[in-house]
Design a protein around this motif. Structure first.
Motif, PDB file in Angstrom:
ATOM      1  N   VAL A  12       7.043  -2.913  10.426  1.00  0.00           N
ATOM      2  CA  VAL A  12       6.596  -1.597  10.906  1.00  0.00           C
ATOM      3  C   VAL A  12       7.133  -0.542   9.952  1.00  0.00           C
ATOM      4  CG1 VAL A  12       6.858   0.109  12.773  1.00  0.00           C
ATOM      5  CG2 VAL A  12       6.450  -2.299  13.331  1.00  0.00           C
ATOM      6  N   VAL A  13       6.271   0.385   9.538  1.00  0.00           N
ATOM      7  CA  VAL A  13       6.710   1.492   8.683  1.00  0.00           C
ATOM      8  C   VAL A  13       6.322   2.808   9.342  1.00  0.00           C
ATOM      9  CG1 VAL A  13       6.905   2.286   6.301  1.00  0.00           C
ATOM     10  CG2 VAL A  13       5.888   0.080   6.755  1.00  0.00           C
ATOM     11  N   MET A  14       7.267   3.759   9.323  1.00  0.00           N
ATOM     12  CA  MET A  14       6.973   5.099   9.846  1.00  0.00           C
ATOM     13  C   MET A  14       7.087   6.103   8.704  1.00  0.00           C
ATOM     14  SD  MET A  14       8.355   7.077  13.216  1.00  0.00           S
ATOM     15  CE  MET A  14      10.065   7.187  12.754  1.00  0.00           C
ATOM     16  N   PHE A  15       6.054   6.956   8.563  1.00  0.00           N
ATOM     17  CA  PHE A  15       5.989   7.967   7.515  1.00  0.00           C
ATOM     18  C   PHE A  15       5.957   9.331   8.180  1.00  0.00           C
ATOM     19  CE2 PHE A  15       3.845   4.134   6.335  1.00  0.00           C
ATOM     20  CZ  PHE A  15       4.306   3.856   5.062  1.00  0.00           C
ATOM     21  N   GLY A  16       7.027  10.098   8.002  1.00  0.00           N
ATOM     22  CA  GLY A  16       7.066  11.427   8.608  1.00  0.00           C
ATOM     23  C   GLY A  16       7.739  12.402   7.676  1.00  0.00           C
ATOM     24  N   GLY A  17       7.873  13.631   8.141  1.00  0.00           N
ATOM     25  CA  GLY A  17       8.590  14.647   7.377  1.00  0.00           C
ATOM     26  C   GLY A  17       8.099  14.737   5.953  1.00  0.00           C
ATOM     27  N   ALA A  18       9.000  14.555   4.997  1.00  0.00           N
ATOM     28  CA  ALA A  18       8.689  14.710   3.567  1.00  0.00           C
ATOM     29  C   ALA A  18       7.656  13.699   3.081  1.00  0.00           C
ATOM     30  CB  ALA A  18       9.970  14.582   2.749  1.00  0.00           C
ATOM     31  N   ALA A  19       7.462  12.598   3.815  1.00  0.00           N
ATOM     32  CA  ALA A  19       6.546  11.547   3.353  1.00  0.00           C
ATOM     33  C   ALA A  19       5.165  11.638   3.994  1.00  0.00           C
ATOM     34  CB  ALA A  19       7.139  10.174   3.652  1.00  0.00           C
ATOM     35  N   ARG A  20       4.991  12.551   4.947  1.00  0.00           N
ATOM     36  CA  ARG A  20       3.735  12.566   5.717  1.00  0.00           C
ATOM     37  C   ARG A  20       2.517  12.761   4.821  1.00  0.00           C
ATOM     38  NH1 ARG A  20      -0.344  12.322   7.472  1.00  0.00           N
ATOM     39  NH2 ARG A  20      -1.222  12.627   9.557  1.00  0.00           N
ATOM     40  N   LEU A  21       2.646  13.533   3.747  1.00  0.00           N
ATOM     41  CA  LEU A  21       1.507  13.776   2.852  1.00  0.00           C
ATOM     42  C   LEU A  21       1.648  13.027   1.523  1.00  0.00           C
ATOM     43  CD1 LEU A  21       0.717  17.541   3.595  1.00  0.00           C
ATOM     44  CD2 LEU A  21      -0.621  15.534   4.274  1.00  0.00           C
ATOM     45  N   ALA A  22       2.457  11.987   1.519  1.00  0.00           N
ATOM     46  CA  ALA A  22       2.629  11.188   0.293  1.00  0.00           C
ATOM     47  C   ALA A  22       1.357  10.389  -0.010  1.00  0.00           C
ATOM     48  CB  ALA A  22       3.811  10.231   0.461  1.00  0.00           C
ATOM     49  N   TYR A  23       1.020  10.290  -1.287  1.00  0.00           N
ATOM     50  CA  TYR A  23      -0.060   9.393  -1.719  1.00  0.00           C
ATOM     51  C   TYR A  23       0.382   7.947  -1.485  1.00  0.00           C
ATOM     52  CZ  TYR A  23      -3.227  12.803  -3.709  1.00  0.00           C
ATOM     53  OH  TYR A  23      -4.126  13.815  -3.853  1.00  0.00           O
ATOM     54  N   HIS A  24      -0.541   7.115  -1.031  1.00  0.00           N
ATOM     55  CA  HIS A  24      -0.215   5.717  -0.741  1.00  0.00           C
ATOM     56  C   HIS A  24      -1.476   4.869  -0.793  1.00  0.00           C
ATOM     57  CE1 HIS A  24      -1.451   7.581   3.041  1.00  0.00           C
ATOM     58  NE2 HIS A  24      -1.918   6.387   3.372  1.00  0.00           N
ATOM     59  N   GLY A  25      -1.291   3.579  -0.940  1.00  0.00           N
ATOM     60  CA  GLY A  25      -2.430   2.664  -0.973  1.00  0.00           C
ATOM     61  C   GLY A  25      -1.956   1.226  -0.926  1.00  0.00           C
ATOM     62  N   ILE A  26      -2.922   0.308  -0.936  1.00  0.00           N
ATOM     63  CA  ILE A  26      -2.620  -1.129  -0.945  1.00  0.00           C
ATOM     64  C   ILE A  26      -3.188  -1.712  -2.240  1.00  0.00           C
ATOM     65  CG2 ILE A  26      -3.102  -3.350   0.180  1.00  0.00           C
ATOM     66  CD1 ILE A  26      -1.179  -1.737   1.861  1.00  0.00           C
TER      67      ILE A  26
END
Ligand code: MD3
Ligand code: FE
Length: 206
Positions: A164-178
């Protein structure tokens, strides 16, 4: 044994948050709901090019993509039916870890052999103060996360079944992909592959 790993500011990873037994229970809940709301293959706005992942949703709002754009809607784009209810295990998970009103969308992504997801931001939600919570089931994936701009350094993180990964605060708008799926690394998903469940709050308030 569950282990908690800090990846970057705003990112928390719980490895094996769900045991093998819980993963099987959750997968059964997911596949029962998929009978009501089958996977469909979204297309990109504008180009109409097909995604390599197949998708469905649970909960009051589903995230969809078609030739006209990305949006949240209460009904399946192919069947026209309301999305199935969110599995109780996922409602409980969100209440336990996310300091925000209940999630409204569980996006279900199915990665069969060769499927991937390019670097992007999740920004179709009005509730950007709420985190995004991701649950992985089945084959391992190489997940990539960067910063708030498309350029700049990224890092790769392996995600396995039950993580399980939670993305919040400073990471909420981080670019990401698989980047890719490790075909055959798990036997959980019938037919092979990986299922990702992404929980999101969409609107600011009820
Ligand atoms: C980081 N899905 O559906 S989940 C997506 O594994 C999506 O299917 C991927 O990205 C998947 O939009 C990654 C992890 C994830 C989800 C949302 C995020 C990472 C995130 C939002 C902000 C930052
Ligand atoms: Fe995303």
């Amino acid at each position: 044994m569950m282990t908690r790993v800090a990846i970057a500011p705003g990112v928390i990873l719980w490895r094996e948050r769900f045991s093998k037994t819980e993963q099987q229970t959750l997968l059964n809940d997911v596949l029962a709901r998929i009978k009501q709301a089958p996977f469909y293959r979204p297309v990109m706005p504008g180009s109409g090019k097909s995604f390599s992942v197949e998708e469905s949703n649970f909960g009051p709002l589903g995230w969809i993509s078609d030739k006209t754009g990305y949006r949240y809607q209460a009904t399946h784009p192919v069947t026209g039916a309301a999305w199935p209810e969110m599995p109780a295990l996922l409602i409980d998970l969100w209440r336990e870890i996310a300091d925000a009103p209940d999630a409204q969308c569980c996006l279900v992504n199915l990665y069969r052999q060769g499927a991937r997801m390019g670097l992007h931001q999740d920004k179709d939600e009005k509730a950007l103060s709420a985190p995004v919570v991701s649950v992985s089931l089945g084959d391992e994936a190489l997940f990539r996360i960067g910063g708030e701009t498309r350029r700049g350094p990224t890092r790769g993180v392996e995600l396995a079944s039950g993580d399980v990964v939670m993305f919040g605060g400073a990471a909420r708008l981080a670019y990401h992909g698989i980047d890719r799926i490790k075909q055959g690394s798990s036997s959980l998903v019938p037919g092979g592959g990986r299922i990702n469940l992404t929980l999101r709050r969409v609107t600011q308030t009820d």
